[in-house]
Design a protein around this motif. Structure first.
Motif, PDB file in Angstrom:
ATOM      1  N   GLN A  44       1.040  -0.848  -0.402  1.00 50.34           N
ATOM      2  CA  GLN A  44      -0.146  -0.406  -0.253  1.00 50.34           C
ATOM      3  C   GLN A  44       1.472   0.860  -0.487  1.00 50.34           C
ATOM      4  O   GLN A  44       0.393   2.327  -0.726  1.00 50.34           O
ATOM      5  CB  GLN A  44      -1.206   0.238   0.849  1.00 50.34           C
ATOM      6  N   MET A  45       2.045   0.785   0.706  1.00 46.46           N
ATOM      7  CA  MET A  45       2.871   1.905   0.594  1.00 46.46           C
ATOM      8  C   MET A  45       3.702   2.820  -0.326  1.00 46.46           C
ATOM      9  O   MET A  45       3.924   3.639  -0.488  1.00 46.46           O
ATOM     10  CB  MET A  45       4.067   2.050   2.004  1.00 46.46           C
ATOM     11  N   LEU A  46       3.800   1.948  -1.331  1.00 52.70           N
ATOM     12  CA  LEU A  46       4.394   1.820  -2.414  1.00 52.70           C
ATOM     13  C   LEU A  46       3.025   1.851  -3.793  1.00 52.70           C
ATOM     14  O   LEU A  46       3.523   1.651  -5.494  1.00 52.70           O
ATOM     15  CB  LEU A  46       5.313   0.557  -3.131  1.00 52.70           C
ATOM     16  N   GLU A  47       2.238   1.760  -3.456  1.00 54.16           N
ATOM     17  CA  GLU A  47       1.116   1.848  -4.528  1.00 54.16           C
ATOM     18  C   GLU A  47       1.394   2.747  -5.562  1.00 54.16           C
ATOM     19  O   GLU A  47       1.138   2.988  -6.844  1.00 54.16           O
ATOM     20  CB  GLU A  47      -0.461   1.887  -3.686  1.00 54.16           C
ATOM     21  N   ARG A  48       1.518   4.816  -4.656  1.00 52.59           N
ATOM     22  CA  ARG A  48       1.894   5.513  -5.471  1.00 52.59           C
ATOM     23  C   ARG A  48       3.366   5.630  -6.624  1.00 52.59           C
ATOM     24  O   ARG A  48       4.215   4.710  -5.837  1.00 52.59           O
ATOM     25  CB  ARG A  48       1.928   7.433  -5.274  1.00 52.59           C
ATOM     26  N   ASP A 209      20.313   4.978  -6.206  1.00 53.14           N
ATOM     27  CA  ASP A 209      18.845   5.476  -5.915  1.00 53.14           C
ATOM     28  C   ASP A 209      18.371   4.092  -5.626  1.00 53.14           C
ATOM     29  O   ASP A 209      16.917   4.552  -5.898  1.00 53.14           O
ATOM     30  CB  ASP A 209      18.757   6.320  -7.645  1.00 53.14           C
ATOM     31  N   VAL A 210      19.264   4.036  -5.264  1.00 49.99           N
ATOM     32  CA  VAL A 210      17.897   2.314  -5.053  1.00 49.99           C
ATOM     33  C   VAL A 210      18.078   1.724  -4.063  1.00 49.99           C
ATOM     34  O   VAL A 210      18.149   2.405  -3.271  1.00 49.99           O
ATOM     35  CB  VAL A 210      19.061   0.547  -5.836  1.00 49.99           C
ATOM     36  N   ARG A 211      16.118   1.500  -3.888  1.00 49.22           N
ATOM     37  CA  ARG A 211      15.828   1.258  -2.111  1.00 49.22           C
ATOM     38  C   ARG A 211      15.097   0.074  -2.069  1.00 49.22           C
ATOM     39  O   ARG A 211      14.554  -0.465  -2.632  1.00 49.22           O
ATOM     40  CB  ARG A 211      14.217   1.702  -2.202  1.00 49.22           C
ATOM     41  N   ILE A 212      15.744  -0.793  -1.668  1.00 51.74           N
ATOM     42  CA  ILE A 212      15.355  -1.716  -1.265  1.00 51.74           C
ATOM     43  C   ILE A 212      14.128  -1.396   0.036  1.00 51.74           C
ATOM     44  O   ILE A 212      14.099  -1.193   0.808  1.00 51.74           O
ATOM     45  CB  ILE A 212      16.262  -2.797   0.273  1.00 51.74           C
ATOM     46  N   CYS A 213      12.827  -2.440  -0.302  1.00 54.79           N
ATOM     47  CA  CYS A 213      11.714  -2.461   0.483  1.00 54.79           C
ATOM     48  C   CYS A 213      11.232  -3.410   1.102  1.00 54.79           C
ATOM     49  O   CYS A 213      10.030  -3.705   1.604  1.00 54.79           O
ATOM     50  CB  CYS A 213      11.172  -2.829  -1.194  1.00 54.79           C
ATOM     51  N   GLY A 214      12.070  -5.152   1.271  1.00 57.96           N
ATOM     52  CA  GLY A 214      11.884  -5.478   1.779  1.00 57.96           C
ATOM     53  C   GLY A 214      12.911  -7.277   1.141  1.00 57.96           C
ATOM     54  O   GLY A 214      13.534  -7.107  -0.104  1.00 57.96           O
ATOM     55  N   LYS A 246       0.539  -5.527  -7.250  1.00 55.13           N
ATOM     56  CA  LYS A 246      -0.324  -4.831  -5.719  1.00 55.13           C
ATOM     57  C   LYS A 246       1.149  -3.012  -5.648  1.00 55.13           C
ATOM     58  O   LYS A 246       0.529  -2.304  -6.160  1.00 55.13           O
ATOM     59  CB  LYS A 246      -0.124  -5.366  -4.702  1.00 55.13           C
ATOM     60  N   ALA A 247       2.247  -3.571  -5.696  1.00 60.99           N
ATOM     61  CA  ALA A 247       3.286  -2.566  -5.120  1.00 60.99           C
ATOM     62  C   ALA A 247       3.426  -1.962  -6.754  1.00 60.99           C
ATOM     63  O   ALA A 247       4.051  -2.732  -7.051  1.00 60.99           O
ATOM     64  CB  ALA A 247       4.320  -2.800  -4.110  1.00 60.99           C
ATOM     65  N   ARG A 248       4.298  -0.801  -7.040  1.00 62.12           N
ATOM     66  CA  ARG A 248       5.483  -0.796  -7.614  1.00 62.12           C
ATOM     67  C   ARG A 248       6.263  -0.849  -7.330  1.00 62.12           C
ATOM     68  O   ARG A 248       7.218   0.349  -6.726  1.00 62.12           O
ATOM     69  CB  ARG A 248       4.683   1.413  -8.305  1.00 62.12           C
ATOM     70  N   ILE A 249       7.043  -1.540  -8.040  1.00 65.36           N
ATOM     71  CA  ILE A 249       8.738  -2.013  -7.263  1.00 65.36           C
ATOM     72  C   ILE A 249       9.063  -1.752  -8.956  1.00 65.36           C
ATOM     73  O   ILE A 249       8.898  -1.733 -10.496  1.00 65.36           O
ATOM     74  CB  ILE A 249       9.098  -3.197  -7.064  1.00 65.36           C
ATOM     75  N   ASP A 250      10.348  -1.878  -9.243  1.00 60.96           N
ATOM     76  CA  ASP A 250      11.329  -1.842 -10.283  1.00 60.96           C
ATOM     77  C   ASP A 250      12.110  -2.699 -10.669  1.00 60.96           C
ATOM     78  O   ASP A 250      12.134  -3.690 -11.700  1.00 60.96           O
ATOM     79  CB  ASP A 250      11.944  -0.428 -10.578  1.00 60.96           C
ATOM     80  N   MET A 251      12.365  -3.699  -9.973  1.00 64.30           N
ATOM     81  CA  MET A 251      13.917  -4.449  -9.440  1.00 64.30           C
ATOM     82  C   MET A 251      13.512  -5.706  -8.809  1.00 64.30           C
ATOM     83  O   MET A 251      13.063  -5.545  -7.995  1.00 64.30           O
ATOM     84  CB  MET A 251      15.174  -4.021  -9.346  1.00 64.30           C
ATOM     85  N   LEU A 252      14.276  -6.682  -9.540  1.00 61.80           N
ATOM     86  CA  LEU A 252      14.033  -8.239  -8.386  1.00 61.80           C
ATOM     87  C   LEU A 252      15.552  -8.327  -8.272  1.00 61.80           C
ATOM     88  O   LEU A 252      15.644  -8.671  -9.155  1.00 61.80           O
ATOM     89  CB  LEU A 252      13.107  -9.010  -8.392  1.00 61.80           C
ATOM     90  N   ILE A 253      16.093  -8.326  -7.043  1.00 65.66           N
ATOM     91  CA  ILE A 253      17.940  -9.072  -7.225  1.00 65.66           C
ATOM     92  C   ILE A 253      17.637 -10.148  -6.318  1.00 65.66           C
ATOM     93  O   ILE A 253      17.315 -10.252  -4.741  1.00 65.66           O
ATOM     94  CB  ILE A 253      18.719  -7.784  -6.293  1.00 65.66           C
ATOM     95  N   VAL A 254      18.126 -11.152  -6.849  1.00 65.70           N
ATOM     96  CA  VAL A 254      18.263 -13.003  -6.544  1.00 65.70           C
ATOM     97  C   VAL A 254      19.863 -12.648  -5.632  1.00 65.70           C
ATOM     98  O   VAL A 254      20.728 -12.164  -6.602  1.00 65.70           O
ATOM     99  CB  VAL A 254      17.695 -13.614  -7.364  1.00 65.70           C
ATOM    100  N   THR A 255      19.877 -12.838  -4.293  1.00 66.52           N
ATOM    101  CA  THR A 255      21.477 -12.908  -3.591  1.00 66.52           C
ATOM    102  C   THR A 255      21.103 -14.077  -3.597  1.00 66.52           C
ATOM    103  O   THR A 255      22.281 -14.543  -2.766  1.00 66.52           O
ATOM    104  CB  THR A 255      21.142 -12.158  -2.630  1.00 66.52           C
ATOM    105  N   LEU A 256      21.080 -15.394  -4.345  1.00 69.60           N
ATOM    106  CA  LEU A 256      21.975 -16.613  -3.930  1.00 69.60           C
ATOM    107  C   LEU A 256      22.996 -16.724  -4.912  1.00 69.60           C
ATOM    108  O   LEU A 256      23.480 -16.198  -6.351  1.00 69.60           O
ATOM    109  CB  LEU A 256      20.926 -17.628  -4.393  1.00 69.60           C
ATOM    110  N   PRO A 257      23.864 -18.147  -4.307  1.00 64.06           N
ATOM    111  CA  PRO A 257      25.175 -17.395  -5.301  1.00 64.06           C
ATOM    112  C   PRO A 257      24.437 -18.368  -6.998  1.00 64.06           C
ATOM    113  O   PRO A 257      23.902 -19.364  -6.417  1.00 64.06           O
ATOM    114  CB  PRO A 257      25.488 -18.630  -4.946  1.00 64.06           C
TER     115      PRO A 257
END
Length: 513
Positions: A44-48, A209-214, A246-257
């Motif tokens: 909900q916080m990232l809808e806008r 300018d990257v914000r980690i959202c969770g 539901k959220a407006r996000i731009d990128m998924l970062i996979v941190t597995l080897p």
């Protein structure tokens, strides 16, 4: 080291065609799970949506081109040339300047936010543009004292205006980044030590300018705690699919080897359907990838697993095409639409239009407008029963408008409101089933991957003959493959080609009932 390189190259080859793997469970890409409370709140916080860095840099380019063109027309005097030659010369000079700045990386978001680093690049671009202008004037036999004075005035005033503008813009952009208005929103996939190491390293680049959202991770043991480097774990990978819708996000970062190929491919099967940039953190400094296959967040190398089909300016140009052509088509076809509405009303009782819930962009549910072609008392708004040959539910007028696709014309309103595009994969009804009573997600693995772009009134599959009744699984598979081709090879020229072929394809109406 060689073993790691071989593993990395294998992963690169496998991820780009992960959705074609035959052993993927049917419908895996469409599986969603209910979000936990904290994930719903974050969504909900990232809808806008704020201003993306890429879009901001593009707007700066357009502004500087306009300033330099207008400045050239006001300052330059090229002999007795008229306004048109002067405007063309000024435009050429402006483009040379802006292209040079771009080559010098002067439109990078980080550089635009800097206080001093951009000015040497700006000065170098003006110097090169001045040199080009002098050479052009010499070839045209226009190199004289008044021209040199005008060129100097153009260079000095242009550098001053752009310099002051960039100082003010840099301060504003730094504020936008701090306030979260201009940022790239990222979600980390995979918790534990690898995620913490990545986040800590990212925090050493304070200007990024990257914000980690969770964080999302399937593990619930000590290897994946609830809080990693100060960021909460919001759910599992299957819940991430719903979160990203539901959220407006731009990128998924996979941190597995990268060495954990089996788990990586499993995650990619789940996430490739999302219209997002998917990156894999290169956890080992020994890994080396081809130049096109990796990017950087600060000094952190990332493997580019998937790119979103349409970036910011691609979406802007496609939207402009939809508005211009869609509005023109609505005006031009309005007499036909009025005549169709009258014919429907005279042919059978009931409303002229009906709305149907269909899957839109990123699997969102939208209401699509159509002319009514079925008898009102036999209507099937959920499309659980597909229309077949000689279907008794279809009216006389309905049979004609379905075969000729006139029933789709009200979707021009959906185009103008932004729910549909003129060209894209055709939107299927939410509960659509084949004529042999099988759900589409059960027929095609990764079916929801066709929703990575906006659906359209017409599409690449339709102009190639794949429209109408789904009475065989291969027909839906073919439609899916053509939709994927369109998504992977999108361009404005391809859209224009499909629009031009659409009227011709209507004559091949077999299968359209």
């Amino acid at each position: 080291m060689k073993s790691k390189k071989r593993k990395a190259n294998l992963f690169e080859r496998e991820t780009v065609r992960v959705y074609r793997l035959a052993d993927a469970p049917a419908g895996v890409a469409g599986r969603t799970a209910e979000l936990p409370v904290n994930a719903r709140r974050m969504a909900q916080m990232l809808e806008r949506r704020g201003l993306s860095p890429g879009l901001a840099c593009g707007l700066v380019r357009l502004f500087e081109i306009a300033v330099l063109v207008i400045g050239g027309i006001l300052c330059l005097r090229v002999g007795s040339a008229g306004w048109l030659p002067l405007a063309l010369f000024s435009t050429l000079l402006a483009l040379v300047t802006v292209v040079t700045v771009n080559i010098l990386n002067g439109y990078d978001s980080l550089l635009l936010r800097s206080r001093r680093a951009q000015f040497p690049r700006l000065a170098g671009a003006f110097a090169f543009a001045t040199f080009v202008a002098i050479c052009a004037a010499e070839l045209a036999d226009q190199l004289d004292r008044p021209f040199l004075e005008s060129l100097a005035l153009w260079g000095a005033s242009g550098f001053a205006i752009l310099g002051v503008t960039r100082v003010c813009l840099g301060a504003r952009m730094r504020l936008w980044v701090r306030n979260g208005f201009m940022e790239r929103r990222a979600v980390v996939v995979g918790g534990g030590g690898a995620a913490e190491a990545f986040i800590r390293r990212l925090e050493t680049n304070p200007d990024n300018d990257v914000r980690i959202c969770g964080i999302f991770d399937d593990r619930n043991d000590d290897r994946s705690p609830a809080i990693v480097a100060g960021y909460p774990k919001l759910g599992s990978v299957s819940q991430l699919t719903e979160f990203a819708r539901k959220a407006r996000i731009d990128m998924l970062i996979v941190t597995l080897p990268v060495s954990a190929q089996a788990r990586l491919l499993t995650i990619m099967r789940e996430l490739w359907v999302l219209p997002l940039d998917i990156r894999v953190a290169a956890s080992s400094p020994d890994l080396r990838f081809r130049a096109r296959s990796h990017s950087f967040l600060g000094d952190i190398p990332l493997l580019n697993a998937f790119d979103r089909p349409l970036a910011e300016w691609d979406m802007v140009s496609k939207r402009c095409l939809d508005l211009v052509v869609g509005l023109f088509a609505l005006v031009a076809l309005s007499p036909l639409m009025v005549a169709t509405a009258i014919a429907i009303k005279l042919d059978s009782p009931g409303p002229v239009f009906f709305r149907q819930k269909r899957h839109g962009f990123n699997n969102q549910i939208i209401n699509v407008w159509k002319f009514r072609s079925l008898r009102h008392e036999m209507s099937d708004p959920t499309a659980r029963r597909i229309v077949t040959h000689n279907d008794p539910r279809v009216t006389r007028v309905g049979r004609f408008i379905r075969r000729s696709s006139i029933d789709e014309l009200p979707q021009l309103f959906n185009v103008l409101t932004g729910e549909l595009s003129l060209v894209g994969p055709r939107p299927h009804a939410v509960h659509a089933r084949s004529s042999f009573d099988q759900n589409f997600t059960e027929i095609v693995d990764g079916y929801f991957g066709r929703h990575k772009v906006k659906p359209g009134i017409t599409g690449w599959a339709q102009v190639n003959g794949w429209r109408g009744e789904i009475d065989e699984g291969d027909k839906l598979q073919k439609r899916f493959e053509y939709d994927l081709y369109y998504i992977e090879n999108w361009s404005l020229l391809l859209d224009l080609r499909i629009l031009a072929l659409t009227p011709i394809s209507l004559f091949r109406s077999s299968g359209a009932y």
